[in-house]
Design a protein around this motif. Structure first.
Motif, PDB file in Angstrom:
ATOM      1  N   ALA A  93       2.297   8.074  -8.672  1.00 25.34           N
ATOM      2  CA  ALA A  93       2.952   6.829  -8.183  1.00 25.34           C
ATOM      3  C   ALA A  93       2.072   6.026  -7.410  1.00 25.34           C
ATOM      4  N   LYS A  94       1.210   6.656  -6.808  1.00 19.20           N
ATOM      5  CA  LYS A  94       0.156   5.957  -6.100  1.00 19.20           C
ATOM      6  C   LYS A  94      -0.747   5.123  -6.787  1.00 19.20           C
ATOM      7  N   PHE A  95      -1.247   5.761  -7.793  1.00 18.68           N
ATOM      8  CA  PHE A  95      -2.149   4.963  -9.054  1.00 18.68           C
ATOM      9  C   PHE A  95      -1.073   3.892  -9.383  1.00 18.68           C
ATOM     10  N   PHE A  96       0.079   4.050  -9.847  1.00 21.98           N
ATOM     11  CA  PHE A  96       0.766   2.856 -10.418  1.00 21.98           C
ATOM     12  C   PHE A  96       0.952   1.837  -9.438  1.00 21.98           C
ATOM     13  N   LEU A  97       1.436   2.084  -8.270  1.00 25.66           N
ATOM     14  CA  LEU A  97       1.414   0.956  -7.122  1.00 25.66           C
ATOM     15  C   LEU A  97       0.244   0.338  -7.120  1.00 25.66           C
ATOM     16  N   ASN A  98      -1.014   0.937  -7.100  1.00 24.33           N
ATOM     17  CA  ASN A  98      -2.003   0.126  -6.865  1.00 24.33           C
ATOM     18  C   ASN A  98      -2.483  -0.464  -8.078  1.00 24.33           C
ATOM     19  N   MET A 151       1.085  -1.210   0.161  1.00 23.79           N
ATOM     20  CA  MET A 151      -0.136  -0.046  -0.044  1.00 23.79           C
ATOM     21  C   MET A 151       0.856   1.238   0.042  1.00 23.79           C
ATOM     22  N   PRO A 152       0.542   2.192  -0.738  1.00 19.25           N
ATOM     23  CA  PRO A 152       1.315   3.514  -0.808  1.00 19.25           C
ATOM     24  C   PRO A 152       0.977   4.276   0.286  1.00 19.25           C
ATOM     25  N   THR A 153       2.313   5.019   0.790  1.00 12.79           N
ATOM     26  CA  THR A 153       2.326   5.823   1.764  1.00 12.79           C
ATOM     27  C   THR A 153       2.889   7.184   1.389  1.00 12.79           C
ATOM     28  N   PRO A 154       2.057   8.141   0.955  1.00 15.66           N
ATOM     29  CA  PRO A 154       2.733   9.238   0.350  1.00 15.66           C
ATOM     30  C   PRO A 154       3.660  10.045   1.310  1.00 15.66           C
ATOM     31  N   GLU A 155       4.784  10.448   0.948  1.00 15.01           N
ATOM     32  CA  GLU A 155       5.683  11.344   1.873  1.00 15.01           C
ATOM     33  C   GLU A 155       5.090  13.005   1.434  1.00 15.01           C
ATOM     34  N   GLN A 156       5.987  13.704   1.980  1.00 14.91           N
ATOM     35  CA  GLN A 156       6.001  15.315   1.703  1.00 14.91           C
ATOM     36  C   GLN A 156       6.704  15.222   0.406  1.00 14.91           C
ATOM     37  N   ILE A 204      -0.419  -6.880   4.571  1.00 12.09           N
ATOM     38  CA  ILE A 204      -0.224  -5.732   4.067  1.00 12.09           C
ATOM     39  C   ILE A 204       0.842  -4.956   4.656  1.00 12.09           C
ATOM     40  N   ALA A 205       1.641  -4.256   3.539  1.00 14.28           N
ATOM     41  CA  ALA A 205       2.761  -3.511   3.983  1.00 14.28           C
ATOM     42  C   ALA A 205       2.459  -2.060   3.349  1.00 14.28           C
ATOM     43  N   SER A 206       3.319  -1.042   3.774  1.00 12.31           N
ATOM     44  CA  SER A 206       3.223   0.213   3.222  1.00 12.31           C
ATOM     45  C   SER A 206       4.548   0.761   2.832  1.00 12.31           C
ATOM     46  N   GLU A 207       4.574   1.214   1.488  1.00 12.35           N
ATOM     47  CA  GLU A 207       5.827   1.895   1.080  1.00 12.35           C
ATOM     48  C   GLU A 207       5.854   3.298   0.723  1.00 12.35           C
ATOM     49  N   SER A 208       6.816   3.947   0.880  1.00 15.29           N
ATOM     50  CA  SER A 208       6.995   5.557   0.635  1.00 15.29           C
ATOM     51  C   SER A 208       7.076   5.575  -0.955  1.00 15.29           C
ATOM     52  N   ILE A 209       6.492   6.739  -1.348  1.00 11.60           N
ATOM     53  CA  ILE A 209       6.281   6.905  -2.611  1.00 11.60           C
ATOM     54  C   ILE A 209       7.447   7.757  -3.228  1.00 11.60           C
ATOM     55  N   ILE A 210       7.936   7.516  -4.565  1.00 11.85           N
ATOM     56  CA  ILE A 210       8.981   8.202  -5.019  1.00 11.85           C
ATOM     57  C   ILE A 210       8.363   9.832  -5.121  1.00 11.85           C
ATOM     58  N   GLN A 211       9.046  10.681  -4.917  1.00 13.27           N
ATOM     59  CA  GLN A 211       8.693  12.126  -4.739  1.00 13.27           C
ATOM     60  C   GLN A 211       9.015  12.865  -6.036  1.00 13.27           C
ATOM     61  N   THR A 212       9.999  12.618  -7.005  1.00 14.57           N
ATOM     62  CA  THR A 212      10.137  13.321  -8.130  1.00 14.57           C
ATOM     63  C   THR A 212       9.927  12.471  -9.276  1.00 14.57           C
ATOM     64  N   HIS A 213       9.629  13.160 -10.382  1.00 19.88           N
ATOM     65  CA  HIS A 213       9.402  12.477 -11.790  1.00 19.88           C
ATOM     66  C   HIS A 213      10.971  11.891 -12.221  1.00 19.88           C
ATOM     67  N   LYS A 214      11.797  12.517 -11.927  1.00 16.89           N
ATOM     68  CA  LYS A 214      13.409  12.277 -12.280  1.00 16.89           C
ATOM     69  C   LYS A 214      13.625  10.670 -11.579  1.00 16.89           C
ATOM     70  N   ASP A 215      13.330  10.937 -10.162  1.00 17.45           N
ATOM     71  CA  ASP A 215      13.570   9.377  -9.322  1.00 17.45           C
ATOM     72  C   ASP A 215      12.741   8.364  -9.948  1.00 17.45           C
ATOM     73  N   SER A 216      11.492   8.710 -10.169  1.00 20.11           N
ATOM     74  CA  SER A 216      10.721   7.767 -10.713  1.00 20.11           C
ATOM     75  C   SER A 216      11.173   7.066 -11.995  1.00 20.11           C
ATOM     76  N   PHE A 217      11.418   7.981 -12.852  1.00 16.84           N
ATOM     77  CA  PHE A 217      11.999   7.473 -14.163  1.00 16.84           C
ATOM     78  C   PHE A 217      13.269   6.593 -14.038  1.00 16.84           C
ATOM     79  N   ARG A 218      14.172   7.159 -13.323  1.00 22.57           N
ATOM     80  CA  ARG A 218      15.436   6.271 -12.878  1.00 22.57           C
ATOM     81  C   ARG A 218      14.982   4.774 -12.313  1.00 22.57           C
ATOM     82  N   GLN A 219      14.025   4.830 -11.464  1.00 21.66           N
ATOM     83  CA  GLN A 219      13.626   3.604 -10.826  1.00 21.66           C
ATOM     84  C   GLN A 219      12.903   2.432 -12.108  1.00 21.66           C
ATOM     85  N   LYS A 220      12.223   3.157 -13.164  1.00 21.09           N
ATOM     86  CA  LYS A 220      11.847   2.238 -14.113  1.00 21.09           C
ATOM     87  C   LYS A 220      13.020   1.752 -15.020  1.00 21.09           C
ATOM     88  N   VAL A 221      13.812   2.441 -15.099  1.00 20.01           N
ATOM     89  CA  VAL A 221      14.950   2.227 -16.044  1.00 20.01           C
ATOM     90  C   VAL A 221      15.702   1.180 -15.144  1.00 20.01           C
TER      91      VAL A 221
END
Length: 243
Positions: A35-40, A21-26, A101-118
């Motif tokens: 990112a929350k939608f993608f995780l779900n 489950m997503p746990t959005p950070e600041q 169920i476990a929770s995971e912090s959401i990637i905060q920037t598009h740049k971080d998200s892109f690097r994660q996908k790669v």
């Protein structure tokens, strides 16, 4: 934890993966939302995989393996993917536990998200090479197709889309047809909205505006498919990102 270990009462079960489950950070609200939608969405896919045969891999935050089935993995391997798949290679099953169920912090920037996908796509190709025996449909049936689709085919969306889009535009120019135009419209709209978002985000912080929400989703989608394809290319070329 009780929900996670309960399926092990069945002898054939060698790995149990839980629900993340997503746990959005600041941070940027629009990035957290996408990112929350993608995780779900990925968790929904795991439930479908479980109904078809069994999940392809697990979530790094929450999965368990029967004692004695763990193996030593190379440093570059995708741990939460390759460990469950190795359980299947040893003749056991993977089970999805929706109540664990476990929770995971959401990637905060598009740049971080892109690097994660790669990074994930790159490591998935490396993992696919190590568990290539699972691609034998005569032994693993539908699960072989699930493995191939999840680790490779779904990450080829970008080049296939480009080829179809260019072919469609060429056909439309040579033989104007409203049916072709309608088929091309969704893809062109996604690309245009993603481009608009890159400009709007620099001048506006109204992340809850309907236009920003739709354009942001298109931008996130394009970044995901492009990042996944780059990761596939890097993985095939032998690149190994350790961190």
């Amino acid at each position: 934890l009780k929900a996670l270990v309960k399926p092990f009462s069945i002898v054939e079960v060698g790995c149990v993966v839980g629900r993340l489950m997503p746990t959005p950070e600041q941070g940027r609200k629009e990035v957290n939302r996408e990112a929350k939608f993608f995780l779900n969405f990925t968790q929904w896919l795991k439930r479908l995989e479980n109904k078809a045969t069994m999940p392809v891999g697990g979530s790094g935050a929450l999965f368990a393996i029967r004692s004695g089935l763990t193996v030593t993995l190379p440093q570059h391997a995708n741990d939460d993917l390759l460990r469950p798949l190795n359980v299947v290679l040893q003749g056991y099953r993977i089970v999805y536990a929706n109540d664990a169920i476990a929770s995971e912090s959401i990637i905060q920037t598009h740049k971080d998200s892109f690097r994660q996908k790669v990074r994930i796509a790159e490591r998935s190709i490396y993992s696919l090479k190590l568990c290539r025996h699972l691609l034998n449909p005569f032994r693993y049936g539908l699960f072989s197709l699930q493995v191939l689709t999840k680790l490779l085919l779904r990450r080829l969306v970008f080049p296939v889309t480009v080829i179809l889009l260019l072919s469609g535009l060429g056909l439309l120019l040579s033989t104007p047809d409203w049916i072709i135009a309608i088929l091309l419209l969704p893809w062109i709209s996604i690309i245009v909205l993603a481009g608009i978002y890159t400009m709007l985000i620099r001048f506006s912080d109204q992340s809850n505006h309907p236009v920003m929400i739709i354009a942001g989703a298109c931008y996130y989608y394009m970044g995901s498919v492009i990042g996944a394809f780059i990761g596939i290319v890097k993985g095939i070329s032998g690149s190994k990102t350790v961190s």
